[in-house]
Design a protein around this motif. Structure first.
Motif, PDB file in Angstrom:
ATOM      1  N   TRP A 248     -77.289  17.814  -1.937  1.00 34.68           N
ATOM      2  CA  TRP A 248     -78.096  16.738  -0.965  1.00 34.68           C
ATOM      3  C   TRP A 248     -78.881  17.379   0.352  1.00 34.68           C
ATOM      4  O   TRP A 248     -79.300  16.711   1.309  1.00 34.68           O
ATOM      5  CB  TRP A 248     -76.971  16.067  -0.008  1.00 34.68           C
ATOM      6  CG  TRP A 248     -75.513  17.088  -0.009  1.00 34.68           C
ATOM      7  CD1 TRP A 248     -75.078  17.175  -0.790  1.00 34.68           C
ATOM      8  CD2 TRP A 248     -75.534  16.936   1.213  1.00 34.68           C
ATOM      9  NE1 TRP A 248     -74.136  18.049  -0.565  1.00 34.68           N
ATOM     10  CE2 TRP A 248     -74.108  18.702   1.451  1.00 34.68           C
ATOM     11  CE3 TRP A 248     -75.664  17.410   2.464  1.00 34.68           C
ATOM     12  CZ2 TRP A 248     -73.892  19.316   2.520  1.00 34.68           C
ATOM     13  CZ3 TRP A 248     -75.751  17.977   3.782  1.00 34.68           C
ATOM     14  CH2 TRP A 248     -74.771  18.943   3.435  1.00 34.68           C
ATOM     15  N   PHE A 249     -79.210  18.531   0.492  1.00 31.06           N
ATOM     16  CA  PHE A 249     -79.692  19.519   1.472  1.00 31.06           C
ATOM     17  C   PHE A 249     -80.868  20.055   1.118  1.00 31.06           C
ATOM     18  O   PHE A 249     -81.672  20.213   0.339  1.00 31.06           O
ATOM     19  CB  PHE A 249     -78.431  20.623   1.667  1.00 31.06           C
ATOM     20  CG  PHE A 249     -79.128  21.097   3.102  1.00 31.06           C
ATOM     21  CD1 PHE A 249     -79.271  20.527   4.366  1.00 31.06           C
ATOM     22  CD2 PHE A 249     -79.804  22.621   2.848  1.00 31.06           C
ATOM     23  CE1 PHE A 249     -79.923  21.411   5.329  1.00 31.06           C
ATOM     24  CE2 PHE A 249     -80.482  23.289   4.006  1.00 31.06           C
ATOM     25  CZ  PHE A 249     -80.010  22.609   5.361  1.00 31.06           C
ATOM     26  N   GLY A 291     -75.168  10.146  -0.080  1.00 27.85           N
ATOM     27  CA  GLY A 291     -74.401   8.817  -0.429  1.00 27.85           C
ATOM     28  C   GLY A 291     -75.185   7.986   0.393  1.00 27.85           C
ATOM     29  O   GLY A 291     -76.802   8.072   0.035  1.00 27.85           O
ATOM     30  N   HIS A 292     -75.052   6.913   1.113  1.00 25.81           N
ATOM     31  CA  HIS A 292     -75.770   5.599   1.622  1.00 25.81           C
ATOM     32  C   HIS A 292     -76.605   6.488   3.026  1.00 25.81           C
ATOM     33  O   HIS A 292     -77.158   5.851   3.220  1.00 25.81           O
ATOM     34  CB  HIS A 292     -74.954   4.524   2.452  1.00 25.81           C
ATOM     35  CG  HIS A 292     -74.276   4.060   0.369  1.00 25.81           C
ATOM     36  ND1 HIS A 292     -75.194   2.909  -0.130  1.00 25.81           N
ATOM     37  CD2 HIS A 292     -73.536   4.242   0.811  1.00 25.81           C
ATOM     38  CE1 HIS A 292     -74.251   2.673  -0.582  1.00 25.81           C
ATOM     39  NE2 HIS A 292     -73.118   2.971  -0.425  1.00 25.81           N
ATOM     40  N   TRP A 293     -76.392   6.912   3.452  1.00 25.26           N
ATOM     41  CA  TRP A 293     -76.374   8.282   4.716  1.00 25.26           C
ATOM     42  C   TRP A 293     -77.752   9.333   4.794  1.00 25.26           C
ATOM     43  O   TRP A 293     -77.921   9.674   3.356  1.00 25.26           O
ATOM     44  CB  TRP A 293     -75.071   8.790   5.289  1.00 25.26           C
ATOM     45  CG  TRP A 293     -74.331   8.377   5.633  1.00 25.26           C
ATOM     46  CD1 TRP A 293     -73.090   8.010   5.014  1.00 25.26           C
ATOM     47  CD2 TRP A 293     -74.391   6.993   6.735  1.00 25.26           C
ATOM     48  NE1 TRP A 293     -72.172   7.136   5.707  1.00 25.26           N
ATOM     49  CE2 TRP A 293     -73.104   6.514   6.733  1.00 25.26           C
ATOM     50  CE3 TRP A 293     -74.491   7.010   8.063  1.00 25.26           C
ATOM     51  CZ2 TRP A 293     -72.999   5.901   7.963  1.00 25.26           C
ATOM     52  CZ3 TRP A 293     -74.442   6.147   9.191  1.00 25.26           C
ATOM     53  CH2 TRP A 293     -73.252   6.036   9.431  1.00 25.26           C
ATOM     54  N   ILE A 294     -78.752   9.333   5.657  1.00 20.83           N
ATOM     55  CA  ILE A 294     -80.021   9.220   5.420  1.00 20.83           C
ATOM     56  C   ILE A 294     -80.889  10.094   7.012  1.00 20.83           C
ATOM     57  O   ILE A 294     -80.789   9.315   7.962  1.00 20.83           O
ATOM     58  CB  ILE A 294     -81.365   8.569   5.235  1.00 20.83           C
ATOM     59  CG1 ILE A 294     -80.802   8.204   3.934  1.00 20.83           C
ATOM     60  CG2 ILE A 294     -82.249   9.776   4.724  1.00 20.83           C
ATOM     61  CD1 ILE A 294     -81.991   6.715   3.851  1.00 20.83           C
ATOM     62  N   VAL A 295     -80.404  11.609   6.736  1.00 25.97           N
ATOM     63  CA  VAL A 295     -80.560  12.522   8.327  1.00 25.97           C
ATOM     64  C   VAL A 295     -81.813  12.992   7.378  1.00 25.97           C
ATOM     65  O   VAL A 295     -81.801  13.756   7.000  1.00 25.97           O
ATOM     66  CB  VAL A 295     -79.009  13.272   8.452  1.00 25.97           C
ATOM     67  CG1 VAL A 295     -79.447  13.850   9.634  1.00 25.97           C
ATOM     68  CG2 VAL A 295     -77.974  12.678   8.257  1.00 25.97           C
ATOM     69  N   LEU A 315     -87.361  15.381  16.929  1.00 28.16           N
ATOM     70  CA  LEU A 315     -87.125  14.222  16.504  1.00 28.16           C
ATOM     71  C   LEU A 315     -85.348  13.960  15.777  1.00 28.16           C
ATOM     72  O   LEU A 315     -85.449  15.220  14.900  1.00 28.16           O
ATOM     73  CB  LEU A 315     -88.300  13.385  15.957  1.00 28.16           C
ATOM     74  CG  LEU A 315     -88.102  14.238  14.404  1.00 28.16           C
ATOM     75  CD1 LEU A 315     -87.506  13.621  13.563  1.00 28.16           C
ATOM     76  CD2 LEU A 315     -89.657  13.952  14.290  1.00 28.16           C
ATOM     77  N   ALA A 316     -85.169  13.439  15.947  1.00 28.27           N
ATOM     78  CA  ALA A 316     -83.125  13.021  14.973  1.00 28.27           C
ATOM     79  C   ALA A 316     -83.062  11.358  14.930  1.00 28.27           C
ATOM     80  O   ALA A 316     -83.053  10.809  15.929  1.00 28.27           O
ATOM     81  CB  ALA A 316     -82.076  14.002  15.999  1.00 28.27           C
ATOM     82  N   THR A 317     -83.272  11.817  13.820  1.00 33.64           N
ATOM     83  CA  THR A 317     -82.800  10.350  13.165  1.00 33.64           C
ATOM     84  C   THR A 317     -81.764  10.057  11.835  1.00 33.64           C
ATOM     85  O   THR A 317     -81.428  10.431  11.365  1.00 33.64           O
ATOM     86  CB  THR A 317     -84.009   9.000  12.030  1.00 33.64           C
ATOM     87  OG1 THR A 317     -84.184   9.845  10.410  1.00 33.64           O
ATOM     88  CG2 THR A 317     -85.421   8.963  12.813  1.00 33.64           C
ATOM     89  N   LEU A 318     -81.358   8.961  11.953  1.00 28.67           N
ATOM     90  CA  LEU A 318     -79.952   8.523  11.157  1.00 28.67           C
ATOM     91  C   LEU A 318     -79.775   6.911  10.629  1.00 28.67           C
ATOM     92  O   LEU A 318     -80.264   5.899  11.477  1.00 28.67           O
ATOM     93  CB  LEU A 318     -78.110   8.742  12.007  1.00 28.67           C
ATOM     94  CG  LEU A 318     -77.080   8.582  11.250  1.00 28.67           C
ATOM     95  CD1 LEU A 318     -76.763   9.406   9.843  1.00 28.67           C
ATOM     96  CD2 LEU A 318     -75.737   8.316  11.908  1.00 28.67           C
ATOM     97  N   GLY A 319     -80.483   7.345   9.121  1.00 31.81           N
ATOM     98  CA  GLY A 319     -80.461   5.774   8.665  1.00 31.81           C
ATOM     99  C   GLY A 319     -79.215   5.247   7.169  1.00 31.81           C
ATOM    100  O   GLY A 319     -78.217   6.806   6.713  1.00 31.81           O
ATOM    101  N   TYR A 320     -79.081   4.610   7.152  1.00 32.01           N
ATOM    102  CA  TYR A 320     -77.857   3.962   6.233  1.00 32.01           C
ATOM    103  C   TYR A 320     -78.825   3.008   5.517  1.00 32.01           C
ATOM    104  O   TYR A 320     -79.091   1.689   5.527  1.00 32.01           O
ATOM    105  CB  TYR A 320     -76.471   3.404   7.324  1.00 32.01           C
ATOM    106  CG  TYR A 320     -75.945   2.512   6.088  1.00 32.01           C
ATOM    107  CD1 TYR A 320     -74.677   4.393   5.591  1.00 32.01           C
ATOM    108  CD2 TYR A 320     -75.054   1.303   5.594  1.00 32.01           C
ATOM    109  CE1 TYR A 320     -73.472   3.701   4.937  1.00 32.01           C
ATOM    110  CE2 TYR A 320     -74.365   1.426   4.754  1.00 32.01           C
ATOM    111  CZ  TYR A 320     -72.982   2.610   4.873  1.00 32.01           C
ATOM    112  OH  TYR A 320     -72.407   2.294   3.690  1.00 32.01           O
ATOM    113  N   ARG A 321     -78.331   3.548   3.848  1.00 36.18           N
ATOM    114  CA  ARG A 321     -78.972   2.441   3.224  1.00 36.18           C
ATOM    115  C   ARG A 321     -77.816   1.400   2.337  1.00 36.18           C
ATOM    116  O   ARG A 321     -76.475   2.109   2.016  1.00 36.18           O
ATOM    117  CB  ARG A 321     -79.631   3.742   2.000  1.00 36.18           C
ATOM    118  CG  ARG A 321     -80.176   2.614   0.290  1.00 36.18           C
ATOM    119  CD  ARG A 321     -81.155   3.370  -0.182  1.00 36.18           C
ATOM    120  NE  ARG A 321     -81.618   4.351   0.482  1.00 36.18           N
ATOM    121  CZ  ARG A 321     -81.325   5.835   0.567  1.00 36.18           C
ATOM    122  NH1 ARG A 321     -80.123   5.537  -0.508  1.00 36.18           N
ATOM    123  NH2 ARG A 321     -82.141   6.725   0.544  1.00 36.18           N
TER     124      ARG A 321
END
Length: 395
Positions: A248-249, A291-295, A315-321
């Motif tokens: 995942w990394f 999982g559902h998280w996107i960093v 920049l830093a973003t956190l997403g949830y699908r």
């Protein structure tokens, strides 16, 4: 964004940041790529394989907020508020709805002559004036060994994680990579790169070495701050990047160094030191999909010691699908620590909230809100709020 004002600070207040490229000294690389490719085509009347693909983004946006004064060129200072969405191509939104700054379409094709040799080209057309068709890629690839590949020709300069596919809006969940980080006056280079890809236990590893040059006449970035056309040259470009991933990394470290020169195109007056001051770029990306998280994160630093210039950006973003929807929130910043006495360091901070919906296979709708705070003593674009929407597709 990066280096907003740094290139023209030495000539008293204007400040630049590509695509209108002249052949110049770089034509050798094109000639080599095309010559070898055509030679192979002549020897093998039929190519073993041809593959093609394309992408398109229809993006509309506008700015809102309290009216602010502008430090931009008159062409970009008509609105009450403004937002620089694409530094490299002078894509600027104002307080009227527009689809020109970021809408684009691209076609890419690869001809594979045999298992070792291939030629790849990509043309991108934009809605912006004078950028209706740009040659982004044209290179010959030679697979030396299963792990080693040599590429010669015109390519994208790999300053960032998204650099190779930055124009492919479908590839990321926000409408655009943060302009606070993604924005220099040179996007491509003409030269050669050598890549090595392998597996080290559970890790995948790819390293790239590159060298080359770029000459950008009527530089698009420079037009944001100056009516007078500028020619920007990056010479003696050299750099390396290492990308490593496991499960995942994914991480990426990059370093690029070159010399820089800027000239007034009409008068020939050199804006920046004749000998071309050295500039360095260091970048780090650390990304995760769990999982559902996107960093997504990127950190960078740019320096030009002879001009007393240093900039830091991230920049830093956190997403949830959830199903076909992805919600993303993020923040970015760009800050210059020092420069010449006559120069005011830039300080920008931005926040975003984006929603992506998978409309169909290969197509997505996105909606995004950005808030930009320009705390520079003498603002350039100034603070603004930005509303934008896009339809991105690949085919």
């Amino acid at each position: 964004m990066a280096q907003h004002q740094m290139f023209m600070g030495t000539c008293g207040g204007s400040r630049p940041r590509v695509h209108r490229t002249e052949w110049g000294h770089s034509r050798l690389f094109f000639a080599l790529s095309l010559g070898l490719g055509l030679g192979l085509a002549a020897q093998q009347a039929r190519a073993q394989e041809f593959s093609g693909s394309g992408f398109a983004s229809l993006v509309v946006g506008r700015t809102t907020g309290d009216c602010v004064s502008s430090g931009l060129a008159p062409a970009f200072s008509k609105g009450c508020t403004r937002y620089i969405a694409d530094w490299g191509h002078a894509g600027v939104y104002e307080d009227e709805l527009s689809a020109s700054p970021e809408s684009r379409i691209g076609l890419q094709g690869t001809v594979k002559f045999n298992p070792s040799f291939s030629v790849t080209g990509q043309v991108t057309a934009r809605g912006l004036k004078d950028q209706h068709a740009n040659l982004e890629w044209l290179y010959l690839a030679y697979q030396i060994a299963p792990e080693w590949t040599l590429q010669v020709g015109r390519k994208r300069l790999p300053l960032y994680y998204y650099s190779d596919f930055q124009d492919v809006g479908y590839a990321y969940n926000t409408i655009r990579p943060s302009p606070d980080v993604y924005g220099w006056d040179v996007v491509n280079y003409n030269g050669a790169s050598l890549s090595y890809a392998t597996e080290l236990g559970p890790w995948s590893l790819r390293t790239d070495l590159l060298f080359g040059a770029e000459k950008s006449s009527k530089n698009a970035y420079s037009r944001i701050y100056s009516d007078a056309p500028k020619t920007v040259e990056w010479s003696n470009i050299g750099g390396a990047s290492v990308e490593f991933s496991r499960d995942w990394f994914t991480g990426r470290v990059s370093y690029v160094r070159s010399k820089f020169k800027q000239t007034d195109k009409d008068s020939g007056v050199v804006d920046v030191a004749e000998d071309g001051p050295a500039q360095e770029f260091l970048g780090l990306a650390l990304n995760a999909d769990v999982g559902h998280w996107i960093v997504r994160t990127e950190f960078g630093r740019a320096t030009r010691k002879s001009l007393n210039y240093k900039a830091q950006f991230y920049l830093a973003t956190l997403g949830y699908r959830v199903g076909d929807f992805t919600l993303t929130g993020g923040a970015s910043t760009y800050q210059e620590d020092s420069y010449a006495d006559s120069y005011t360091p830039v300080k920008l901070r931005s926040q975003l909230l984006a929603l992506r919906y998978e409309l169909h296979k290969g197509g997505a709708l996105k909606f995004q809100f950005d808030r930009v705070s320009d705390s520079t003593a003498t603002p350039g674009a100034g603070s603004a709020r930005v509303l934008s929407a896009s339809y991105d597709m690949v085919f």
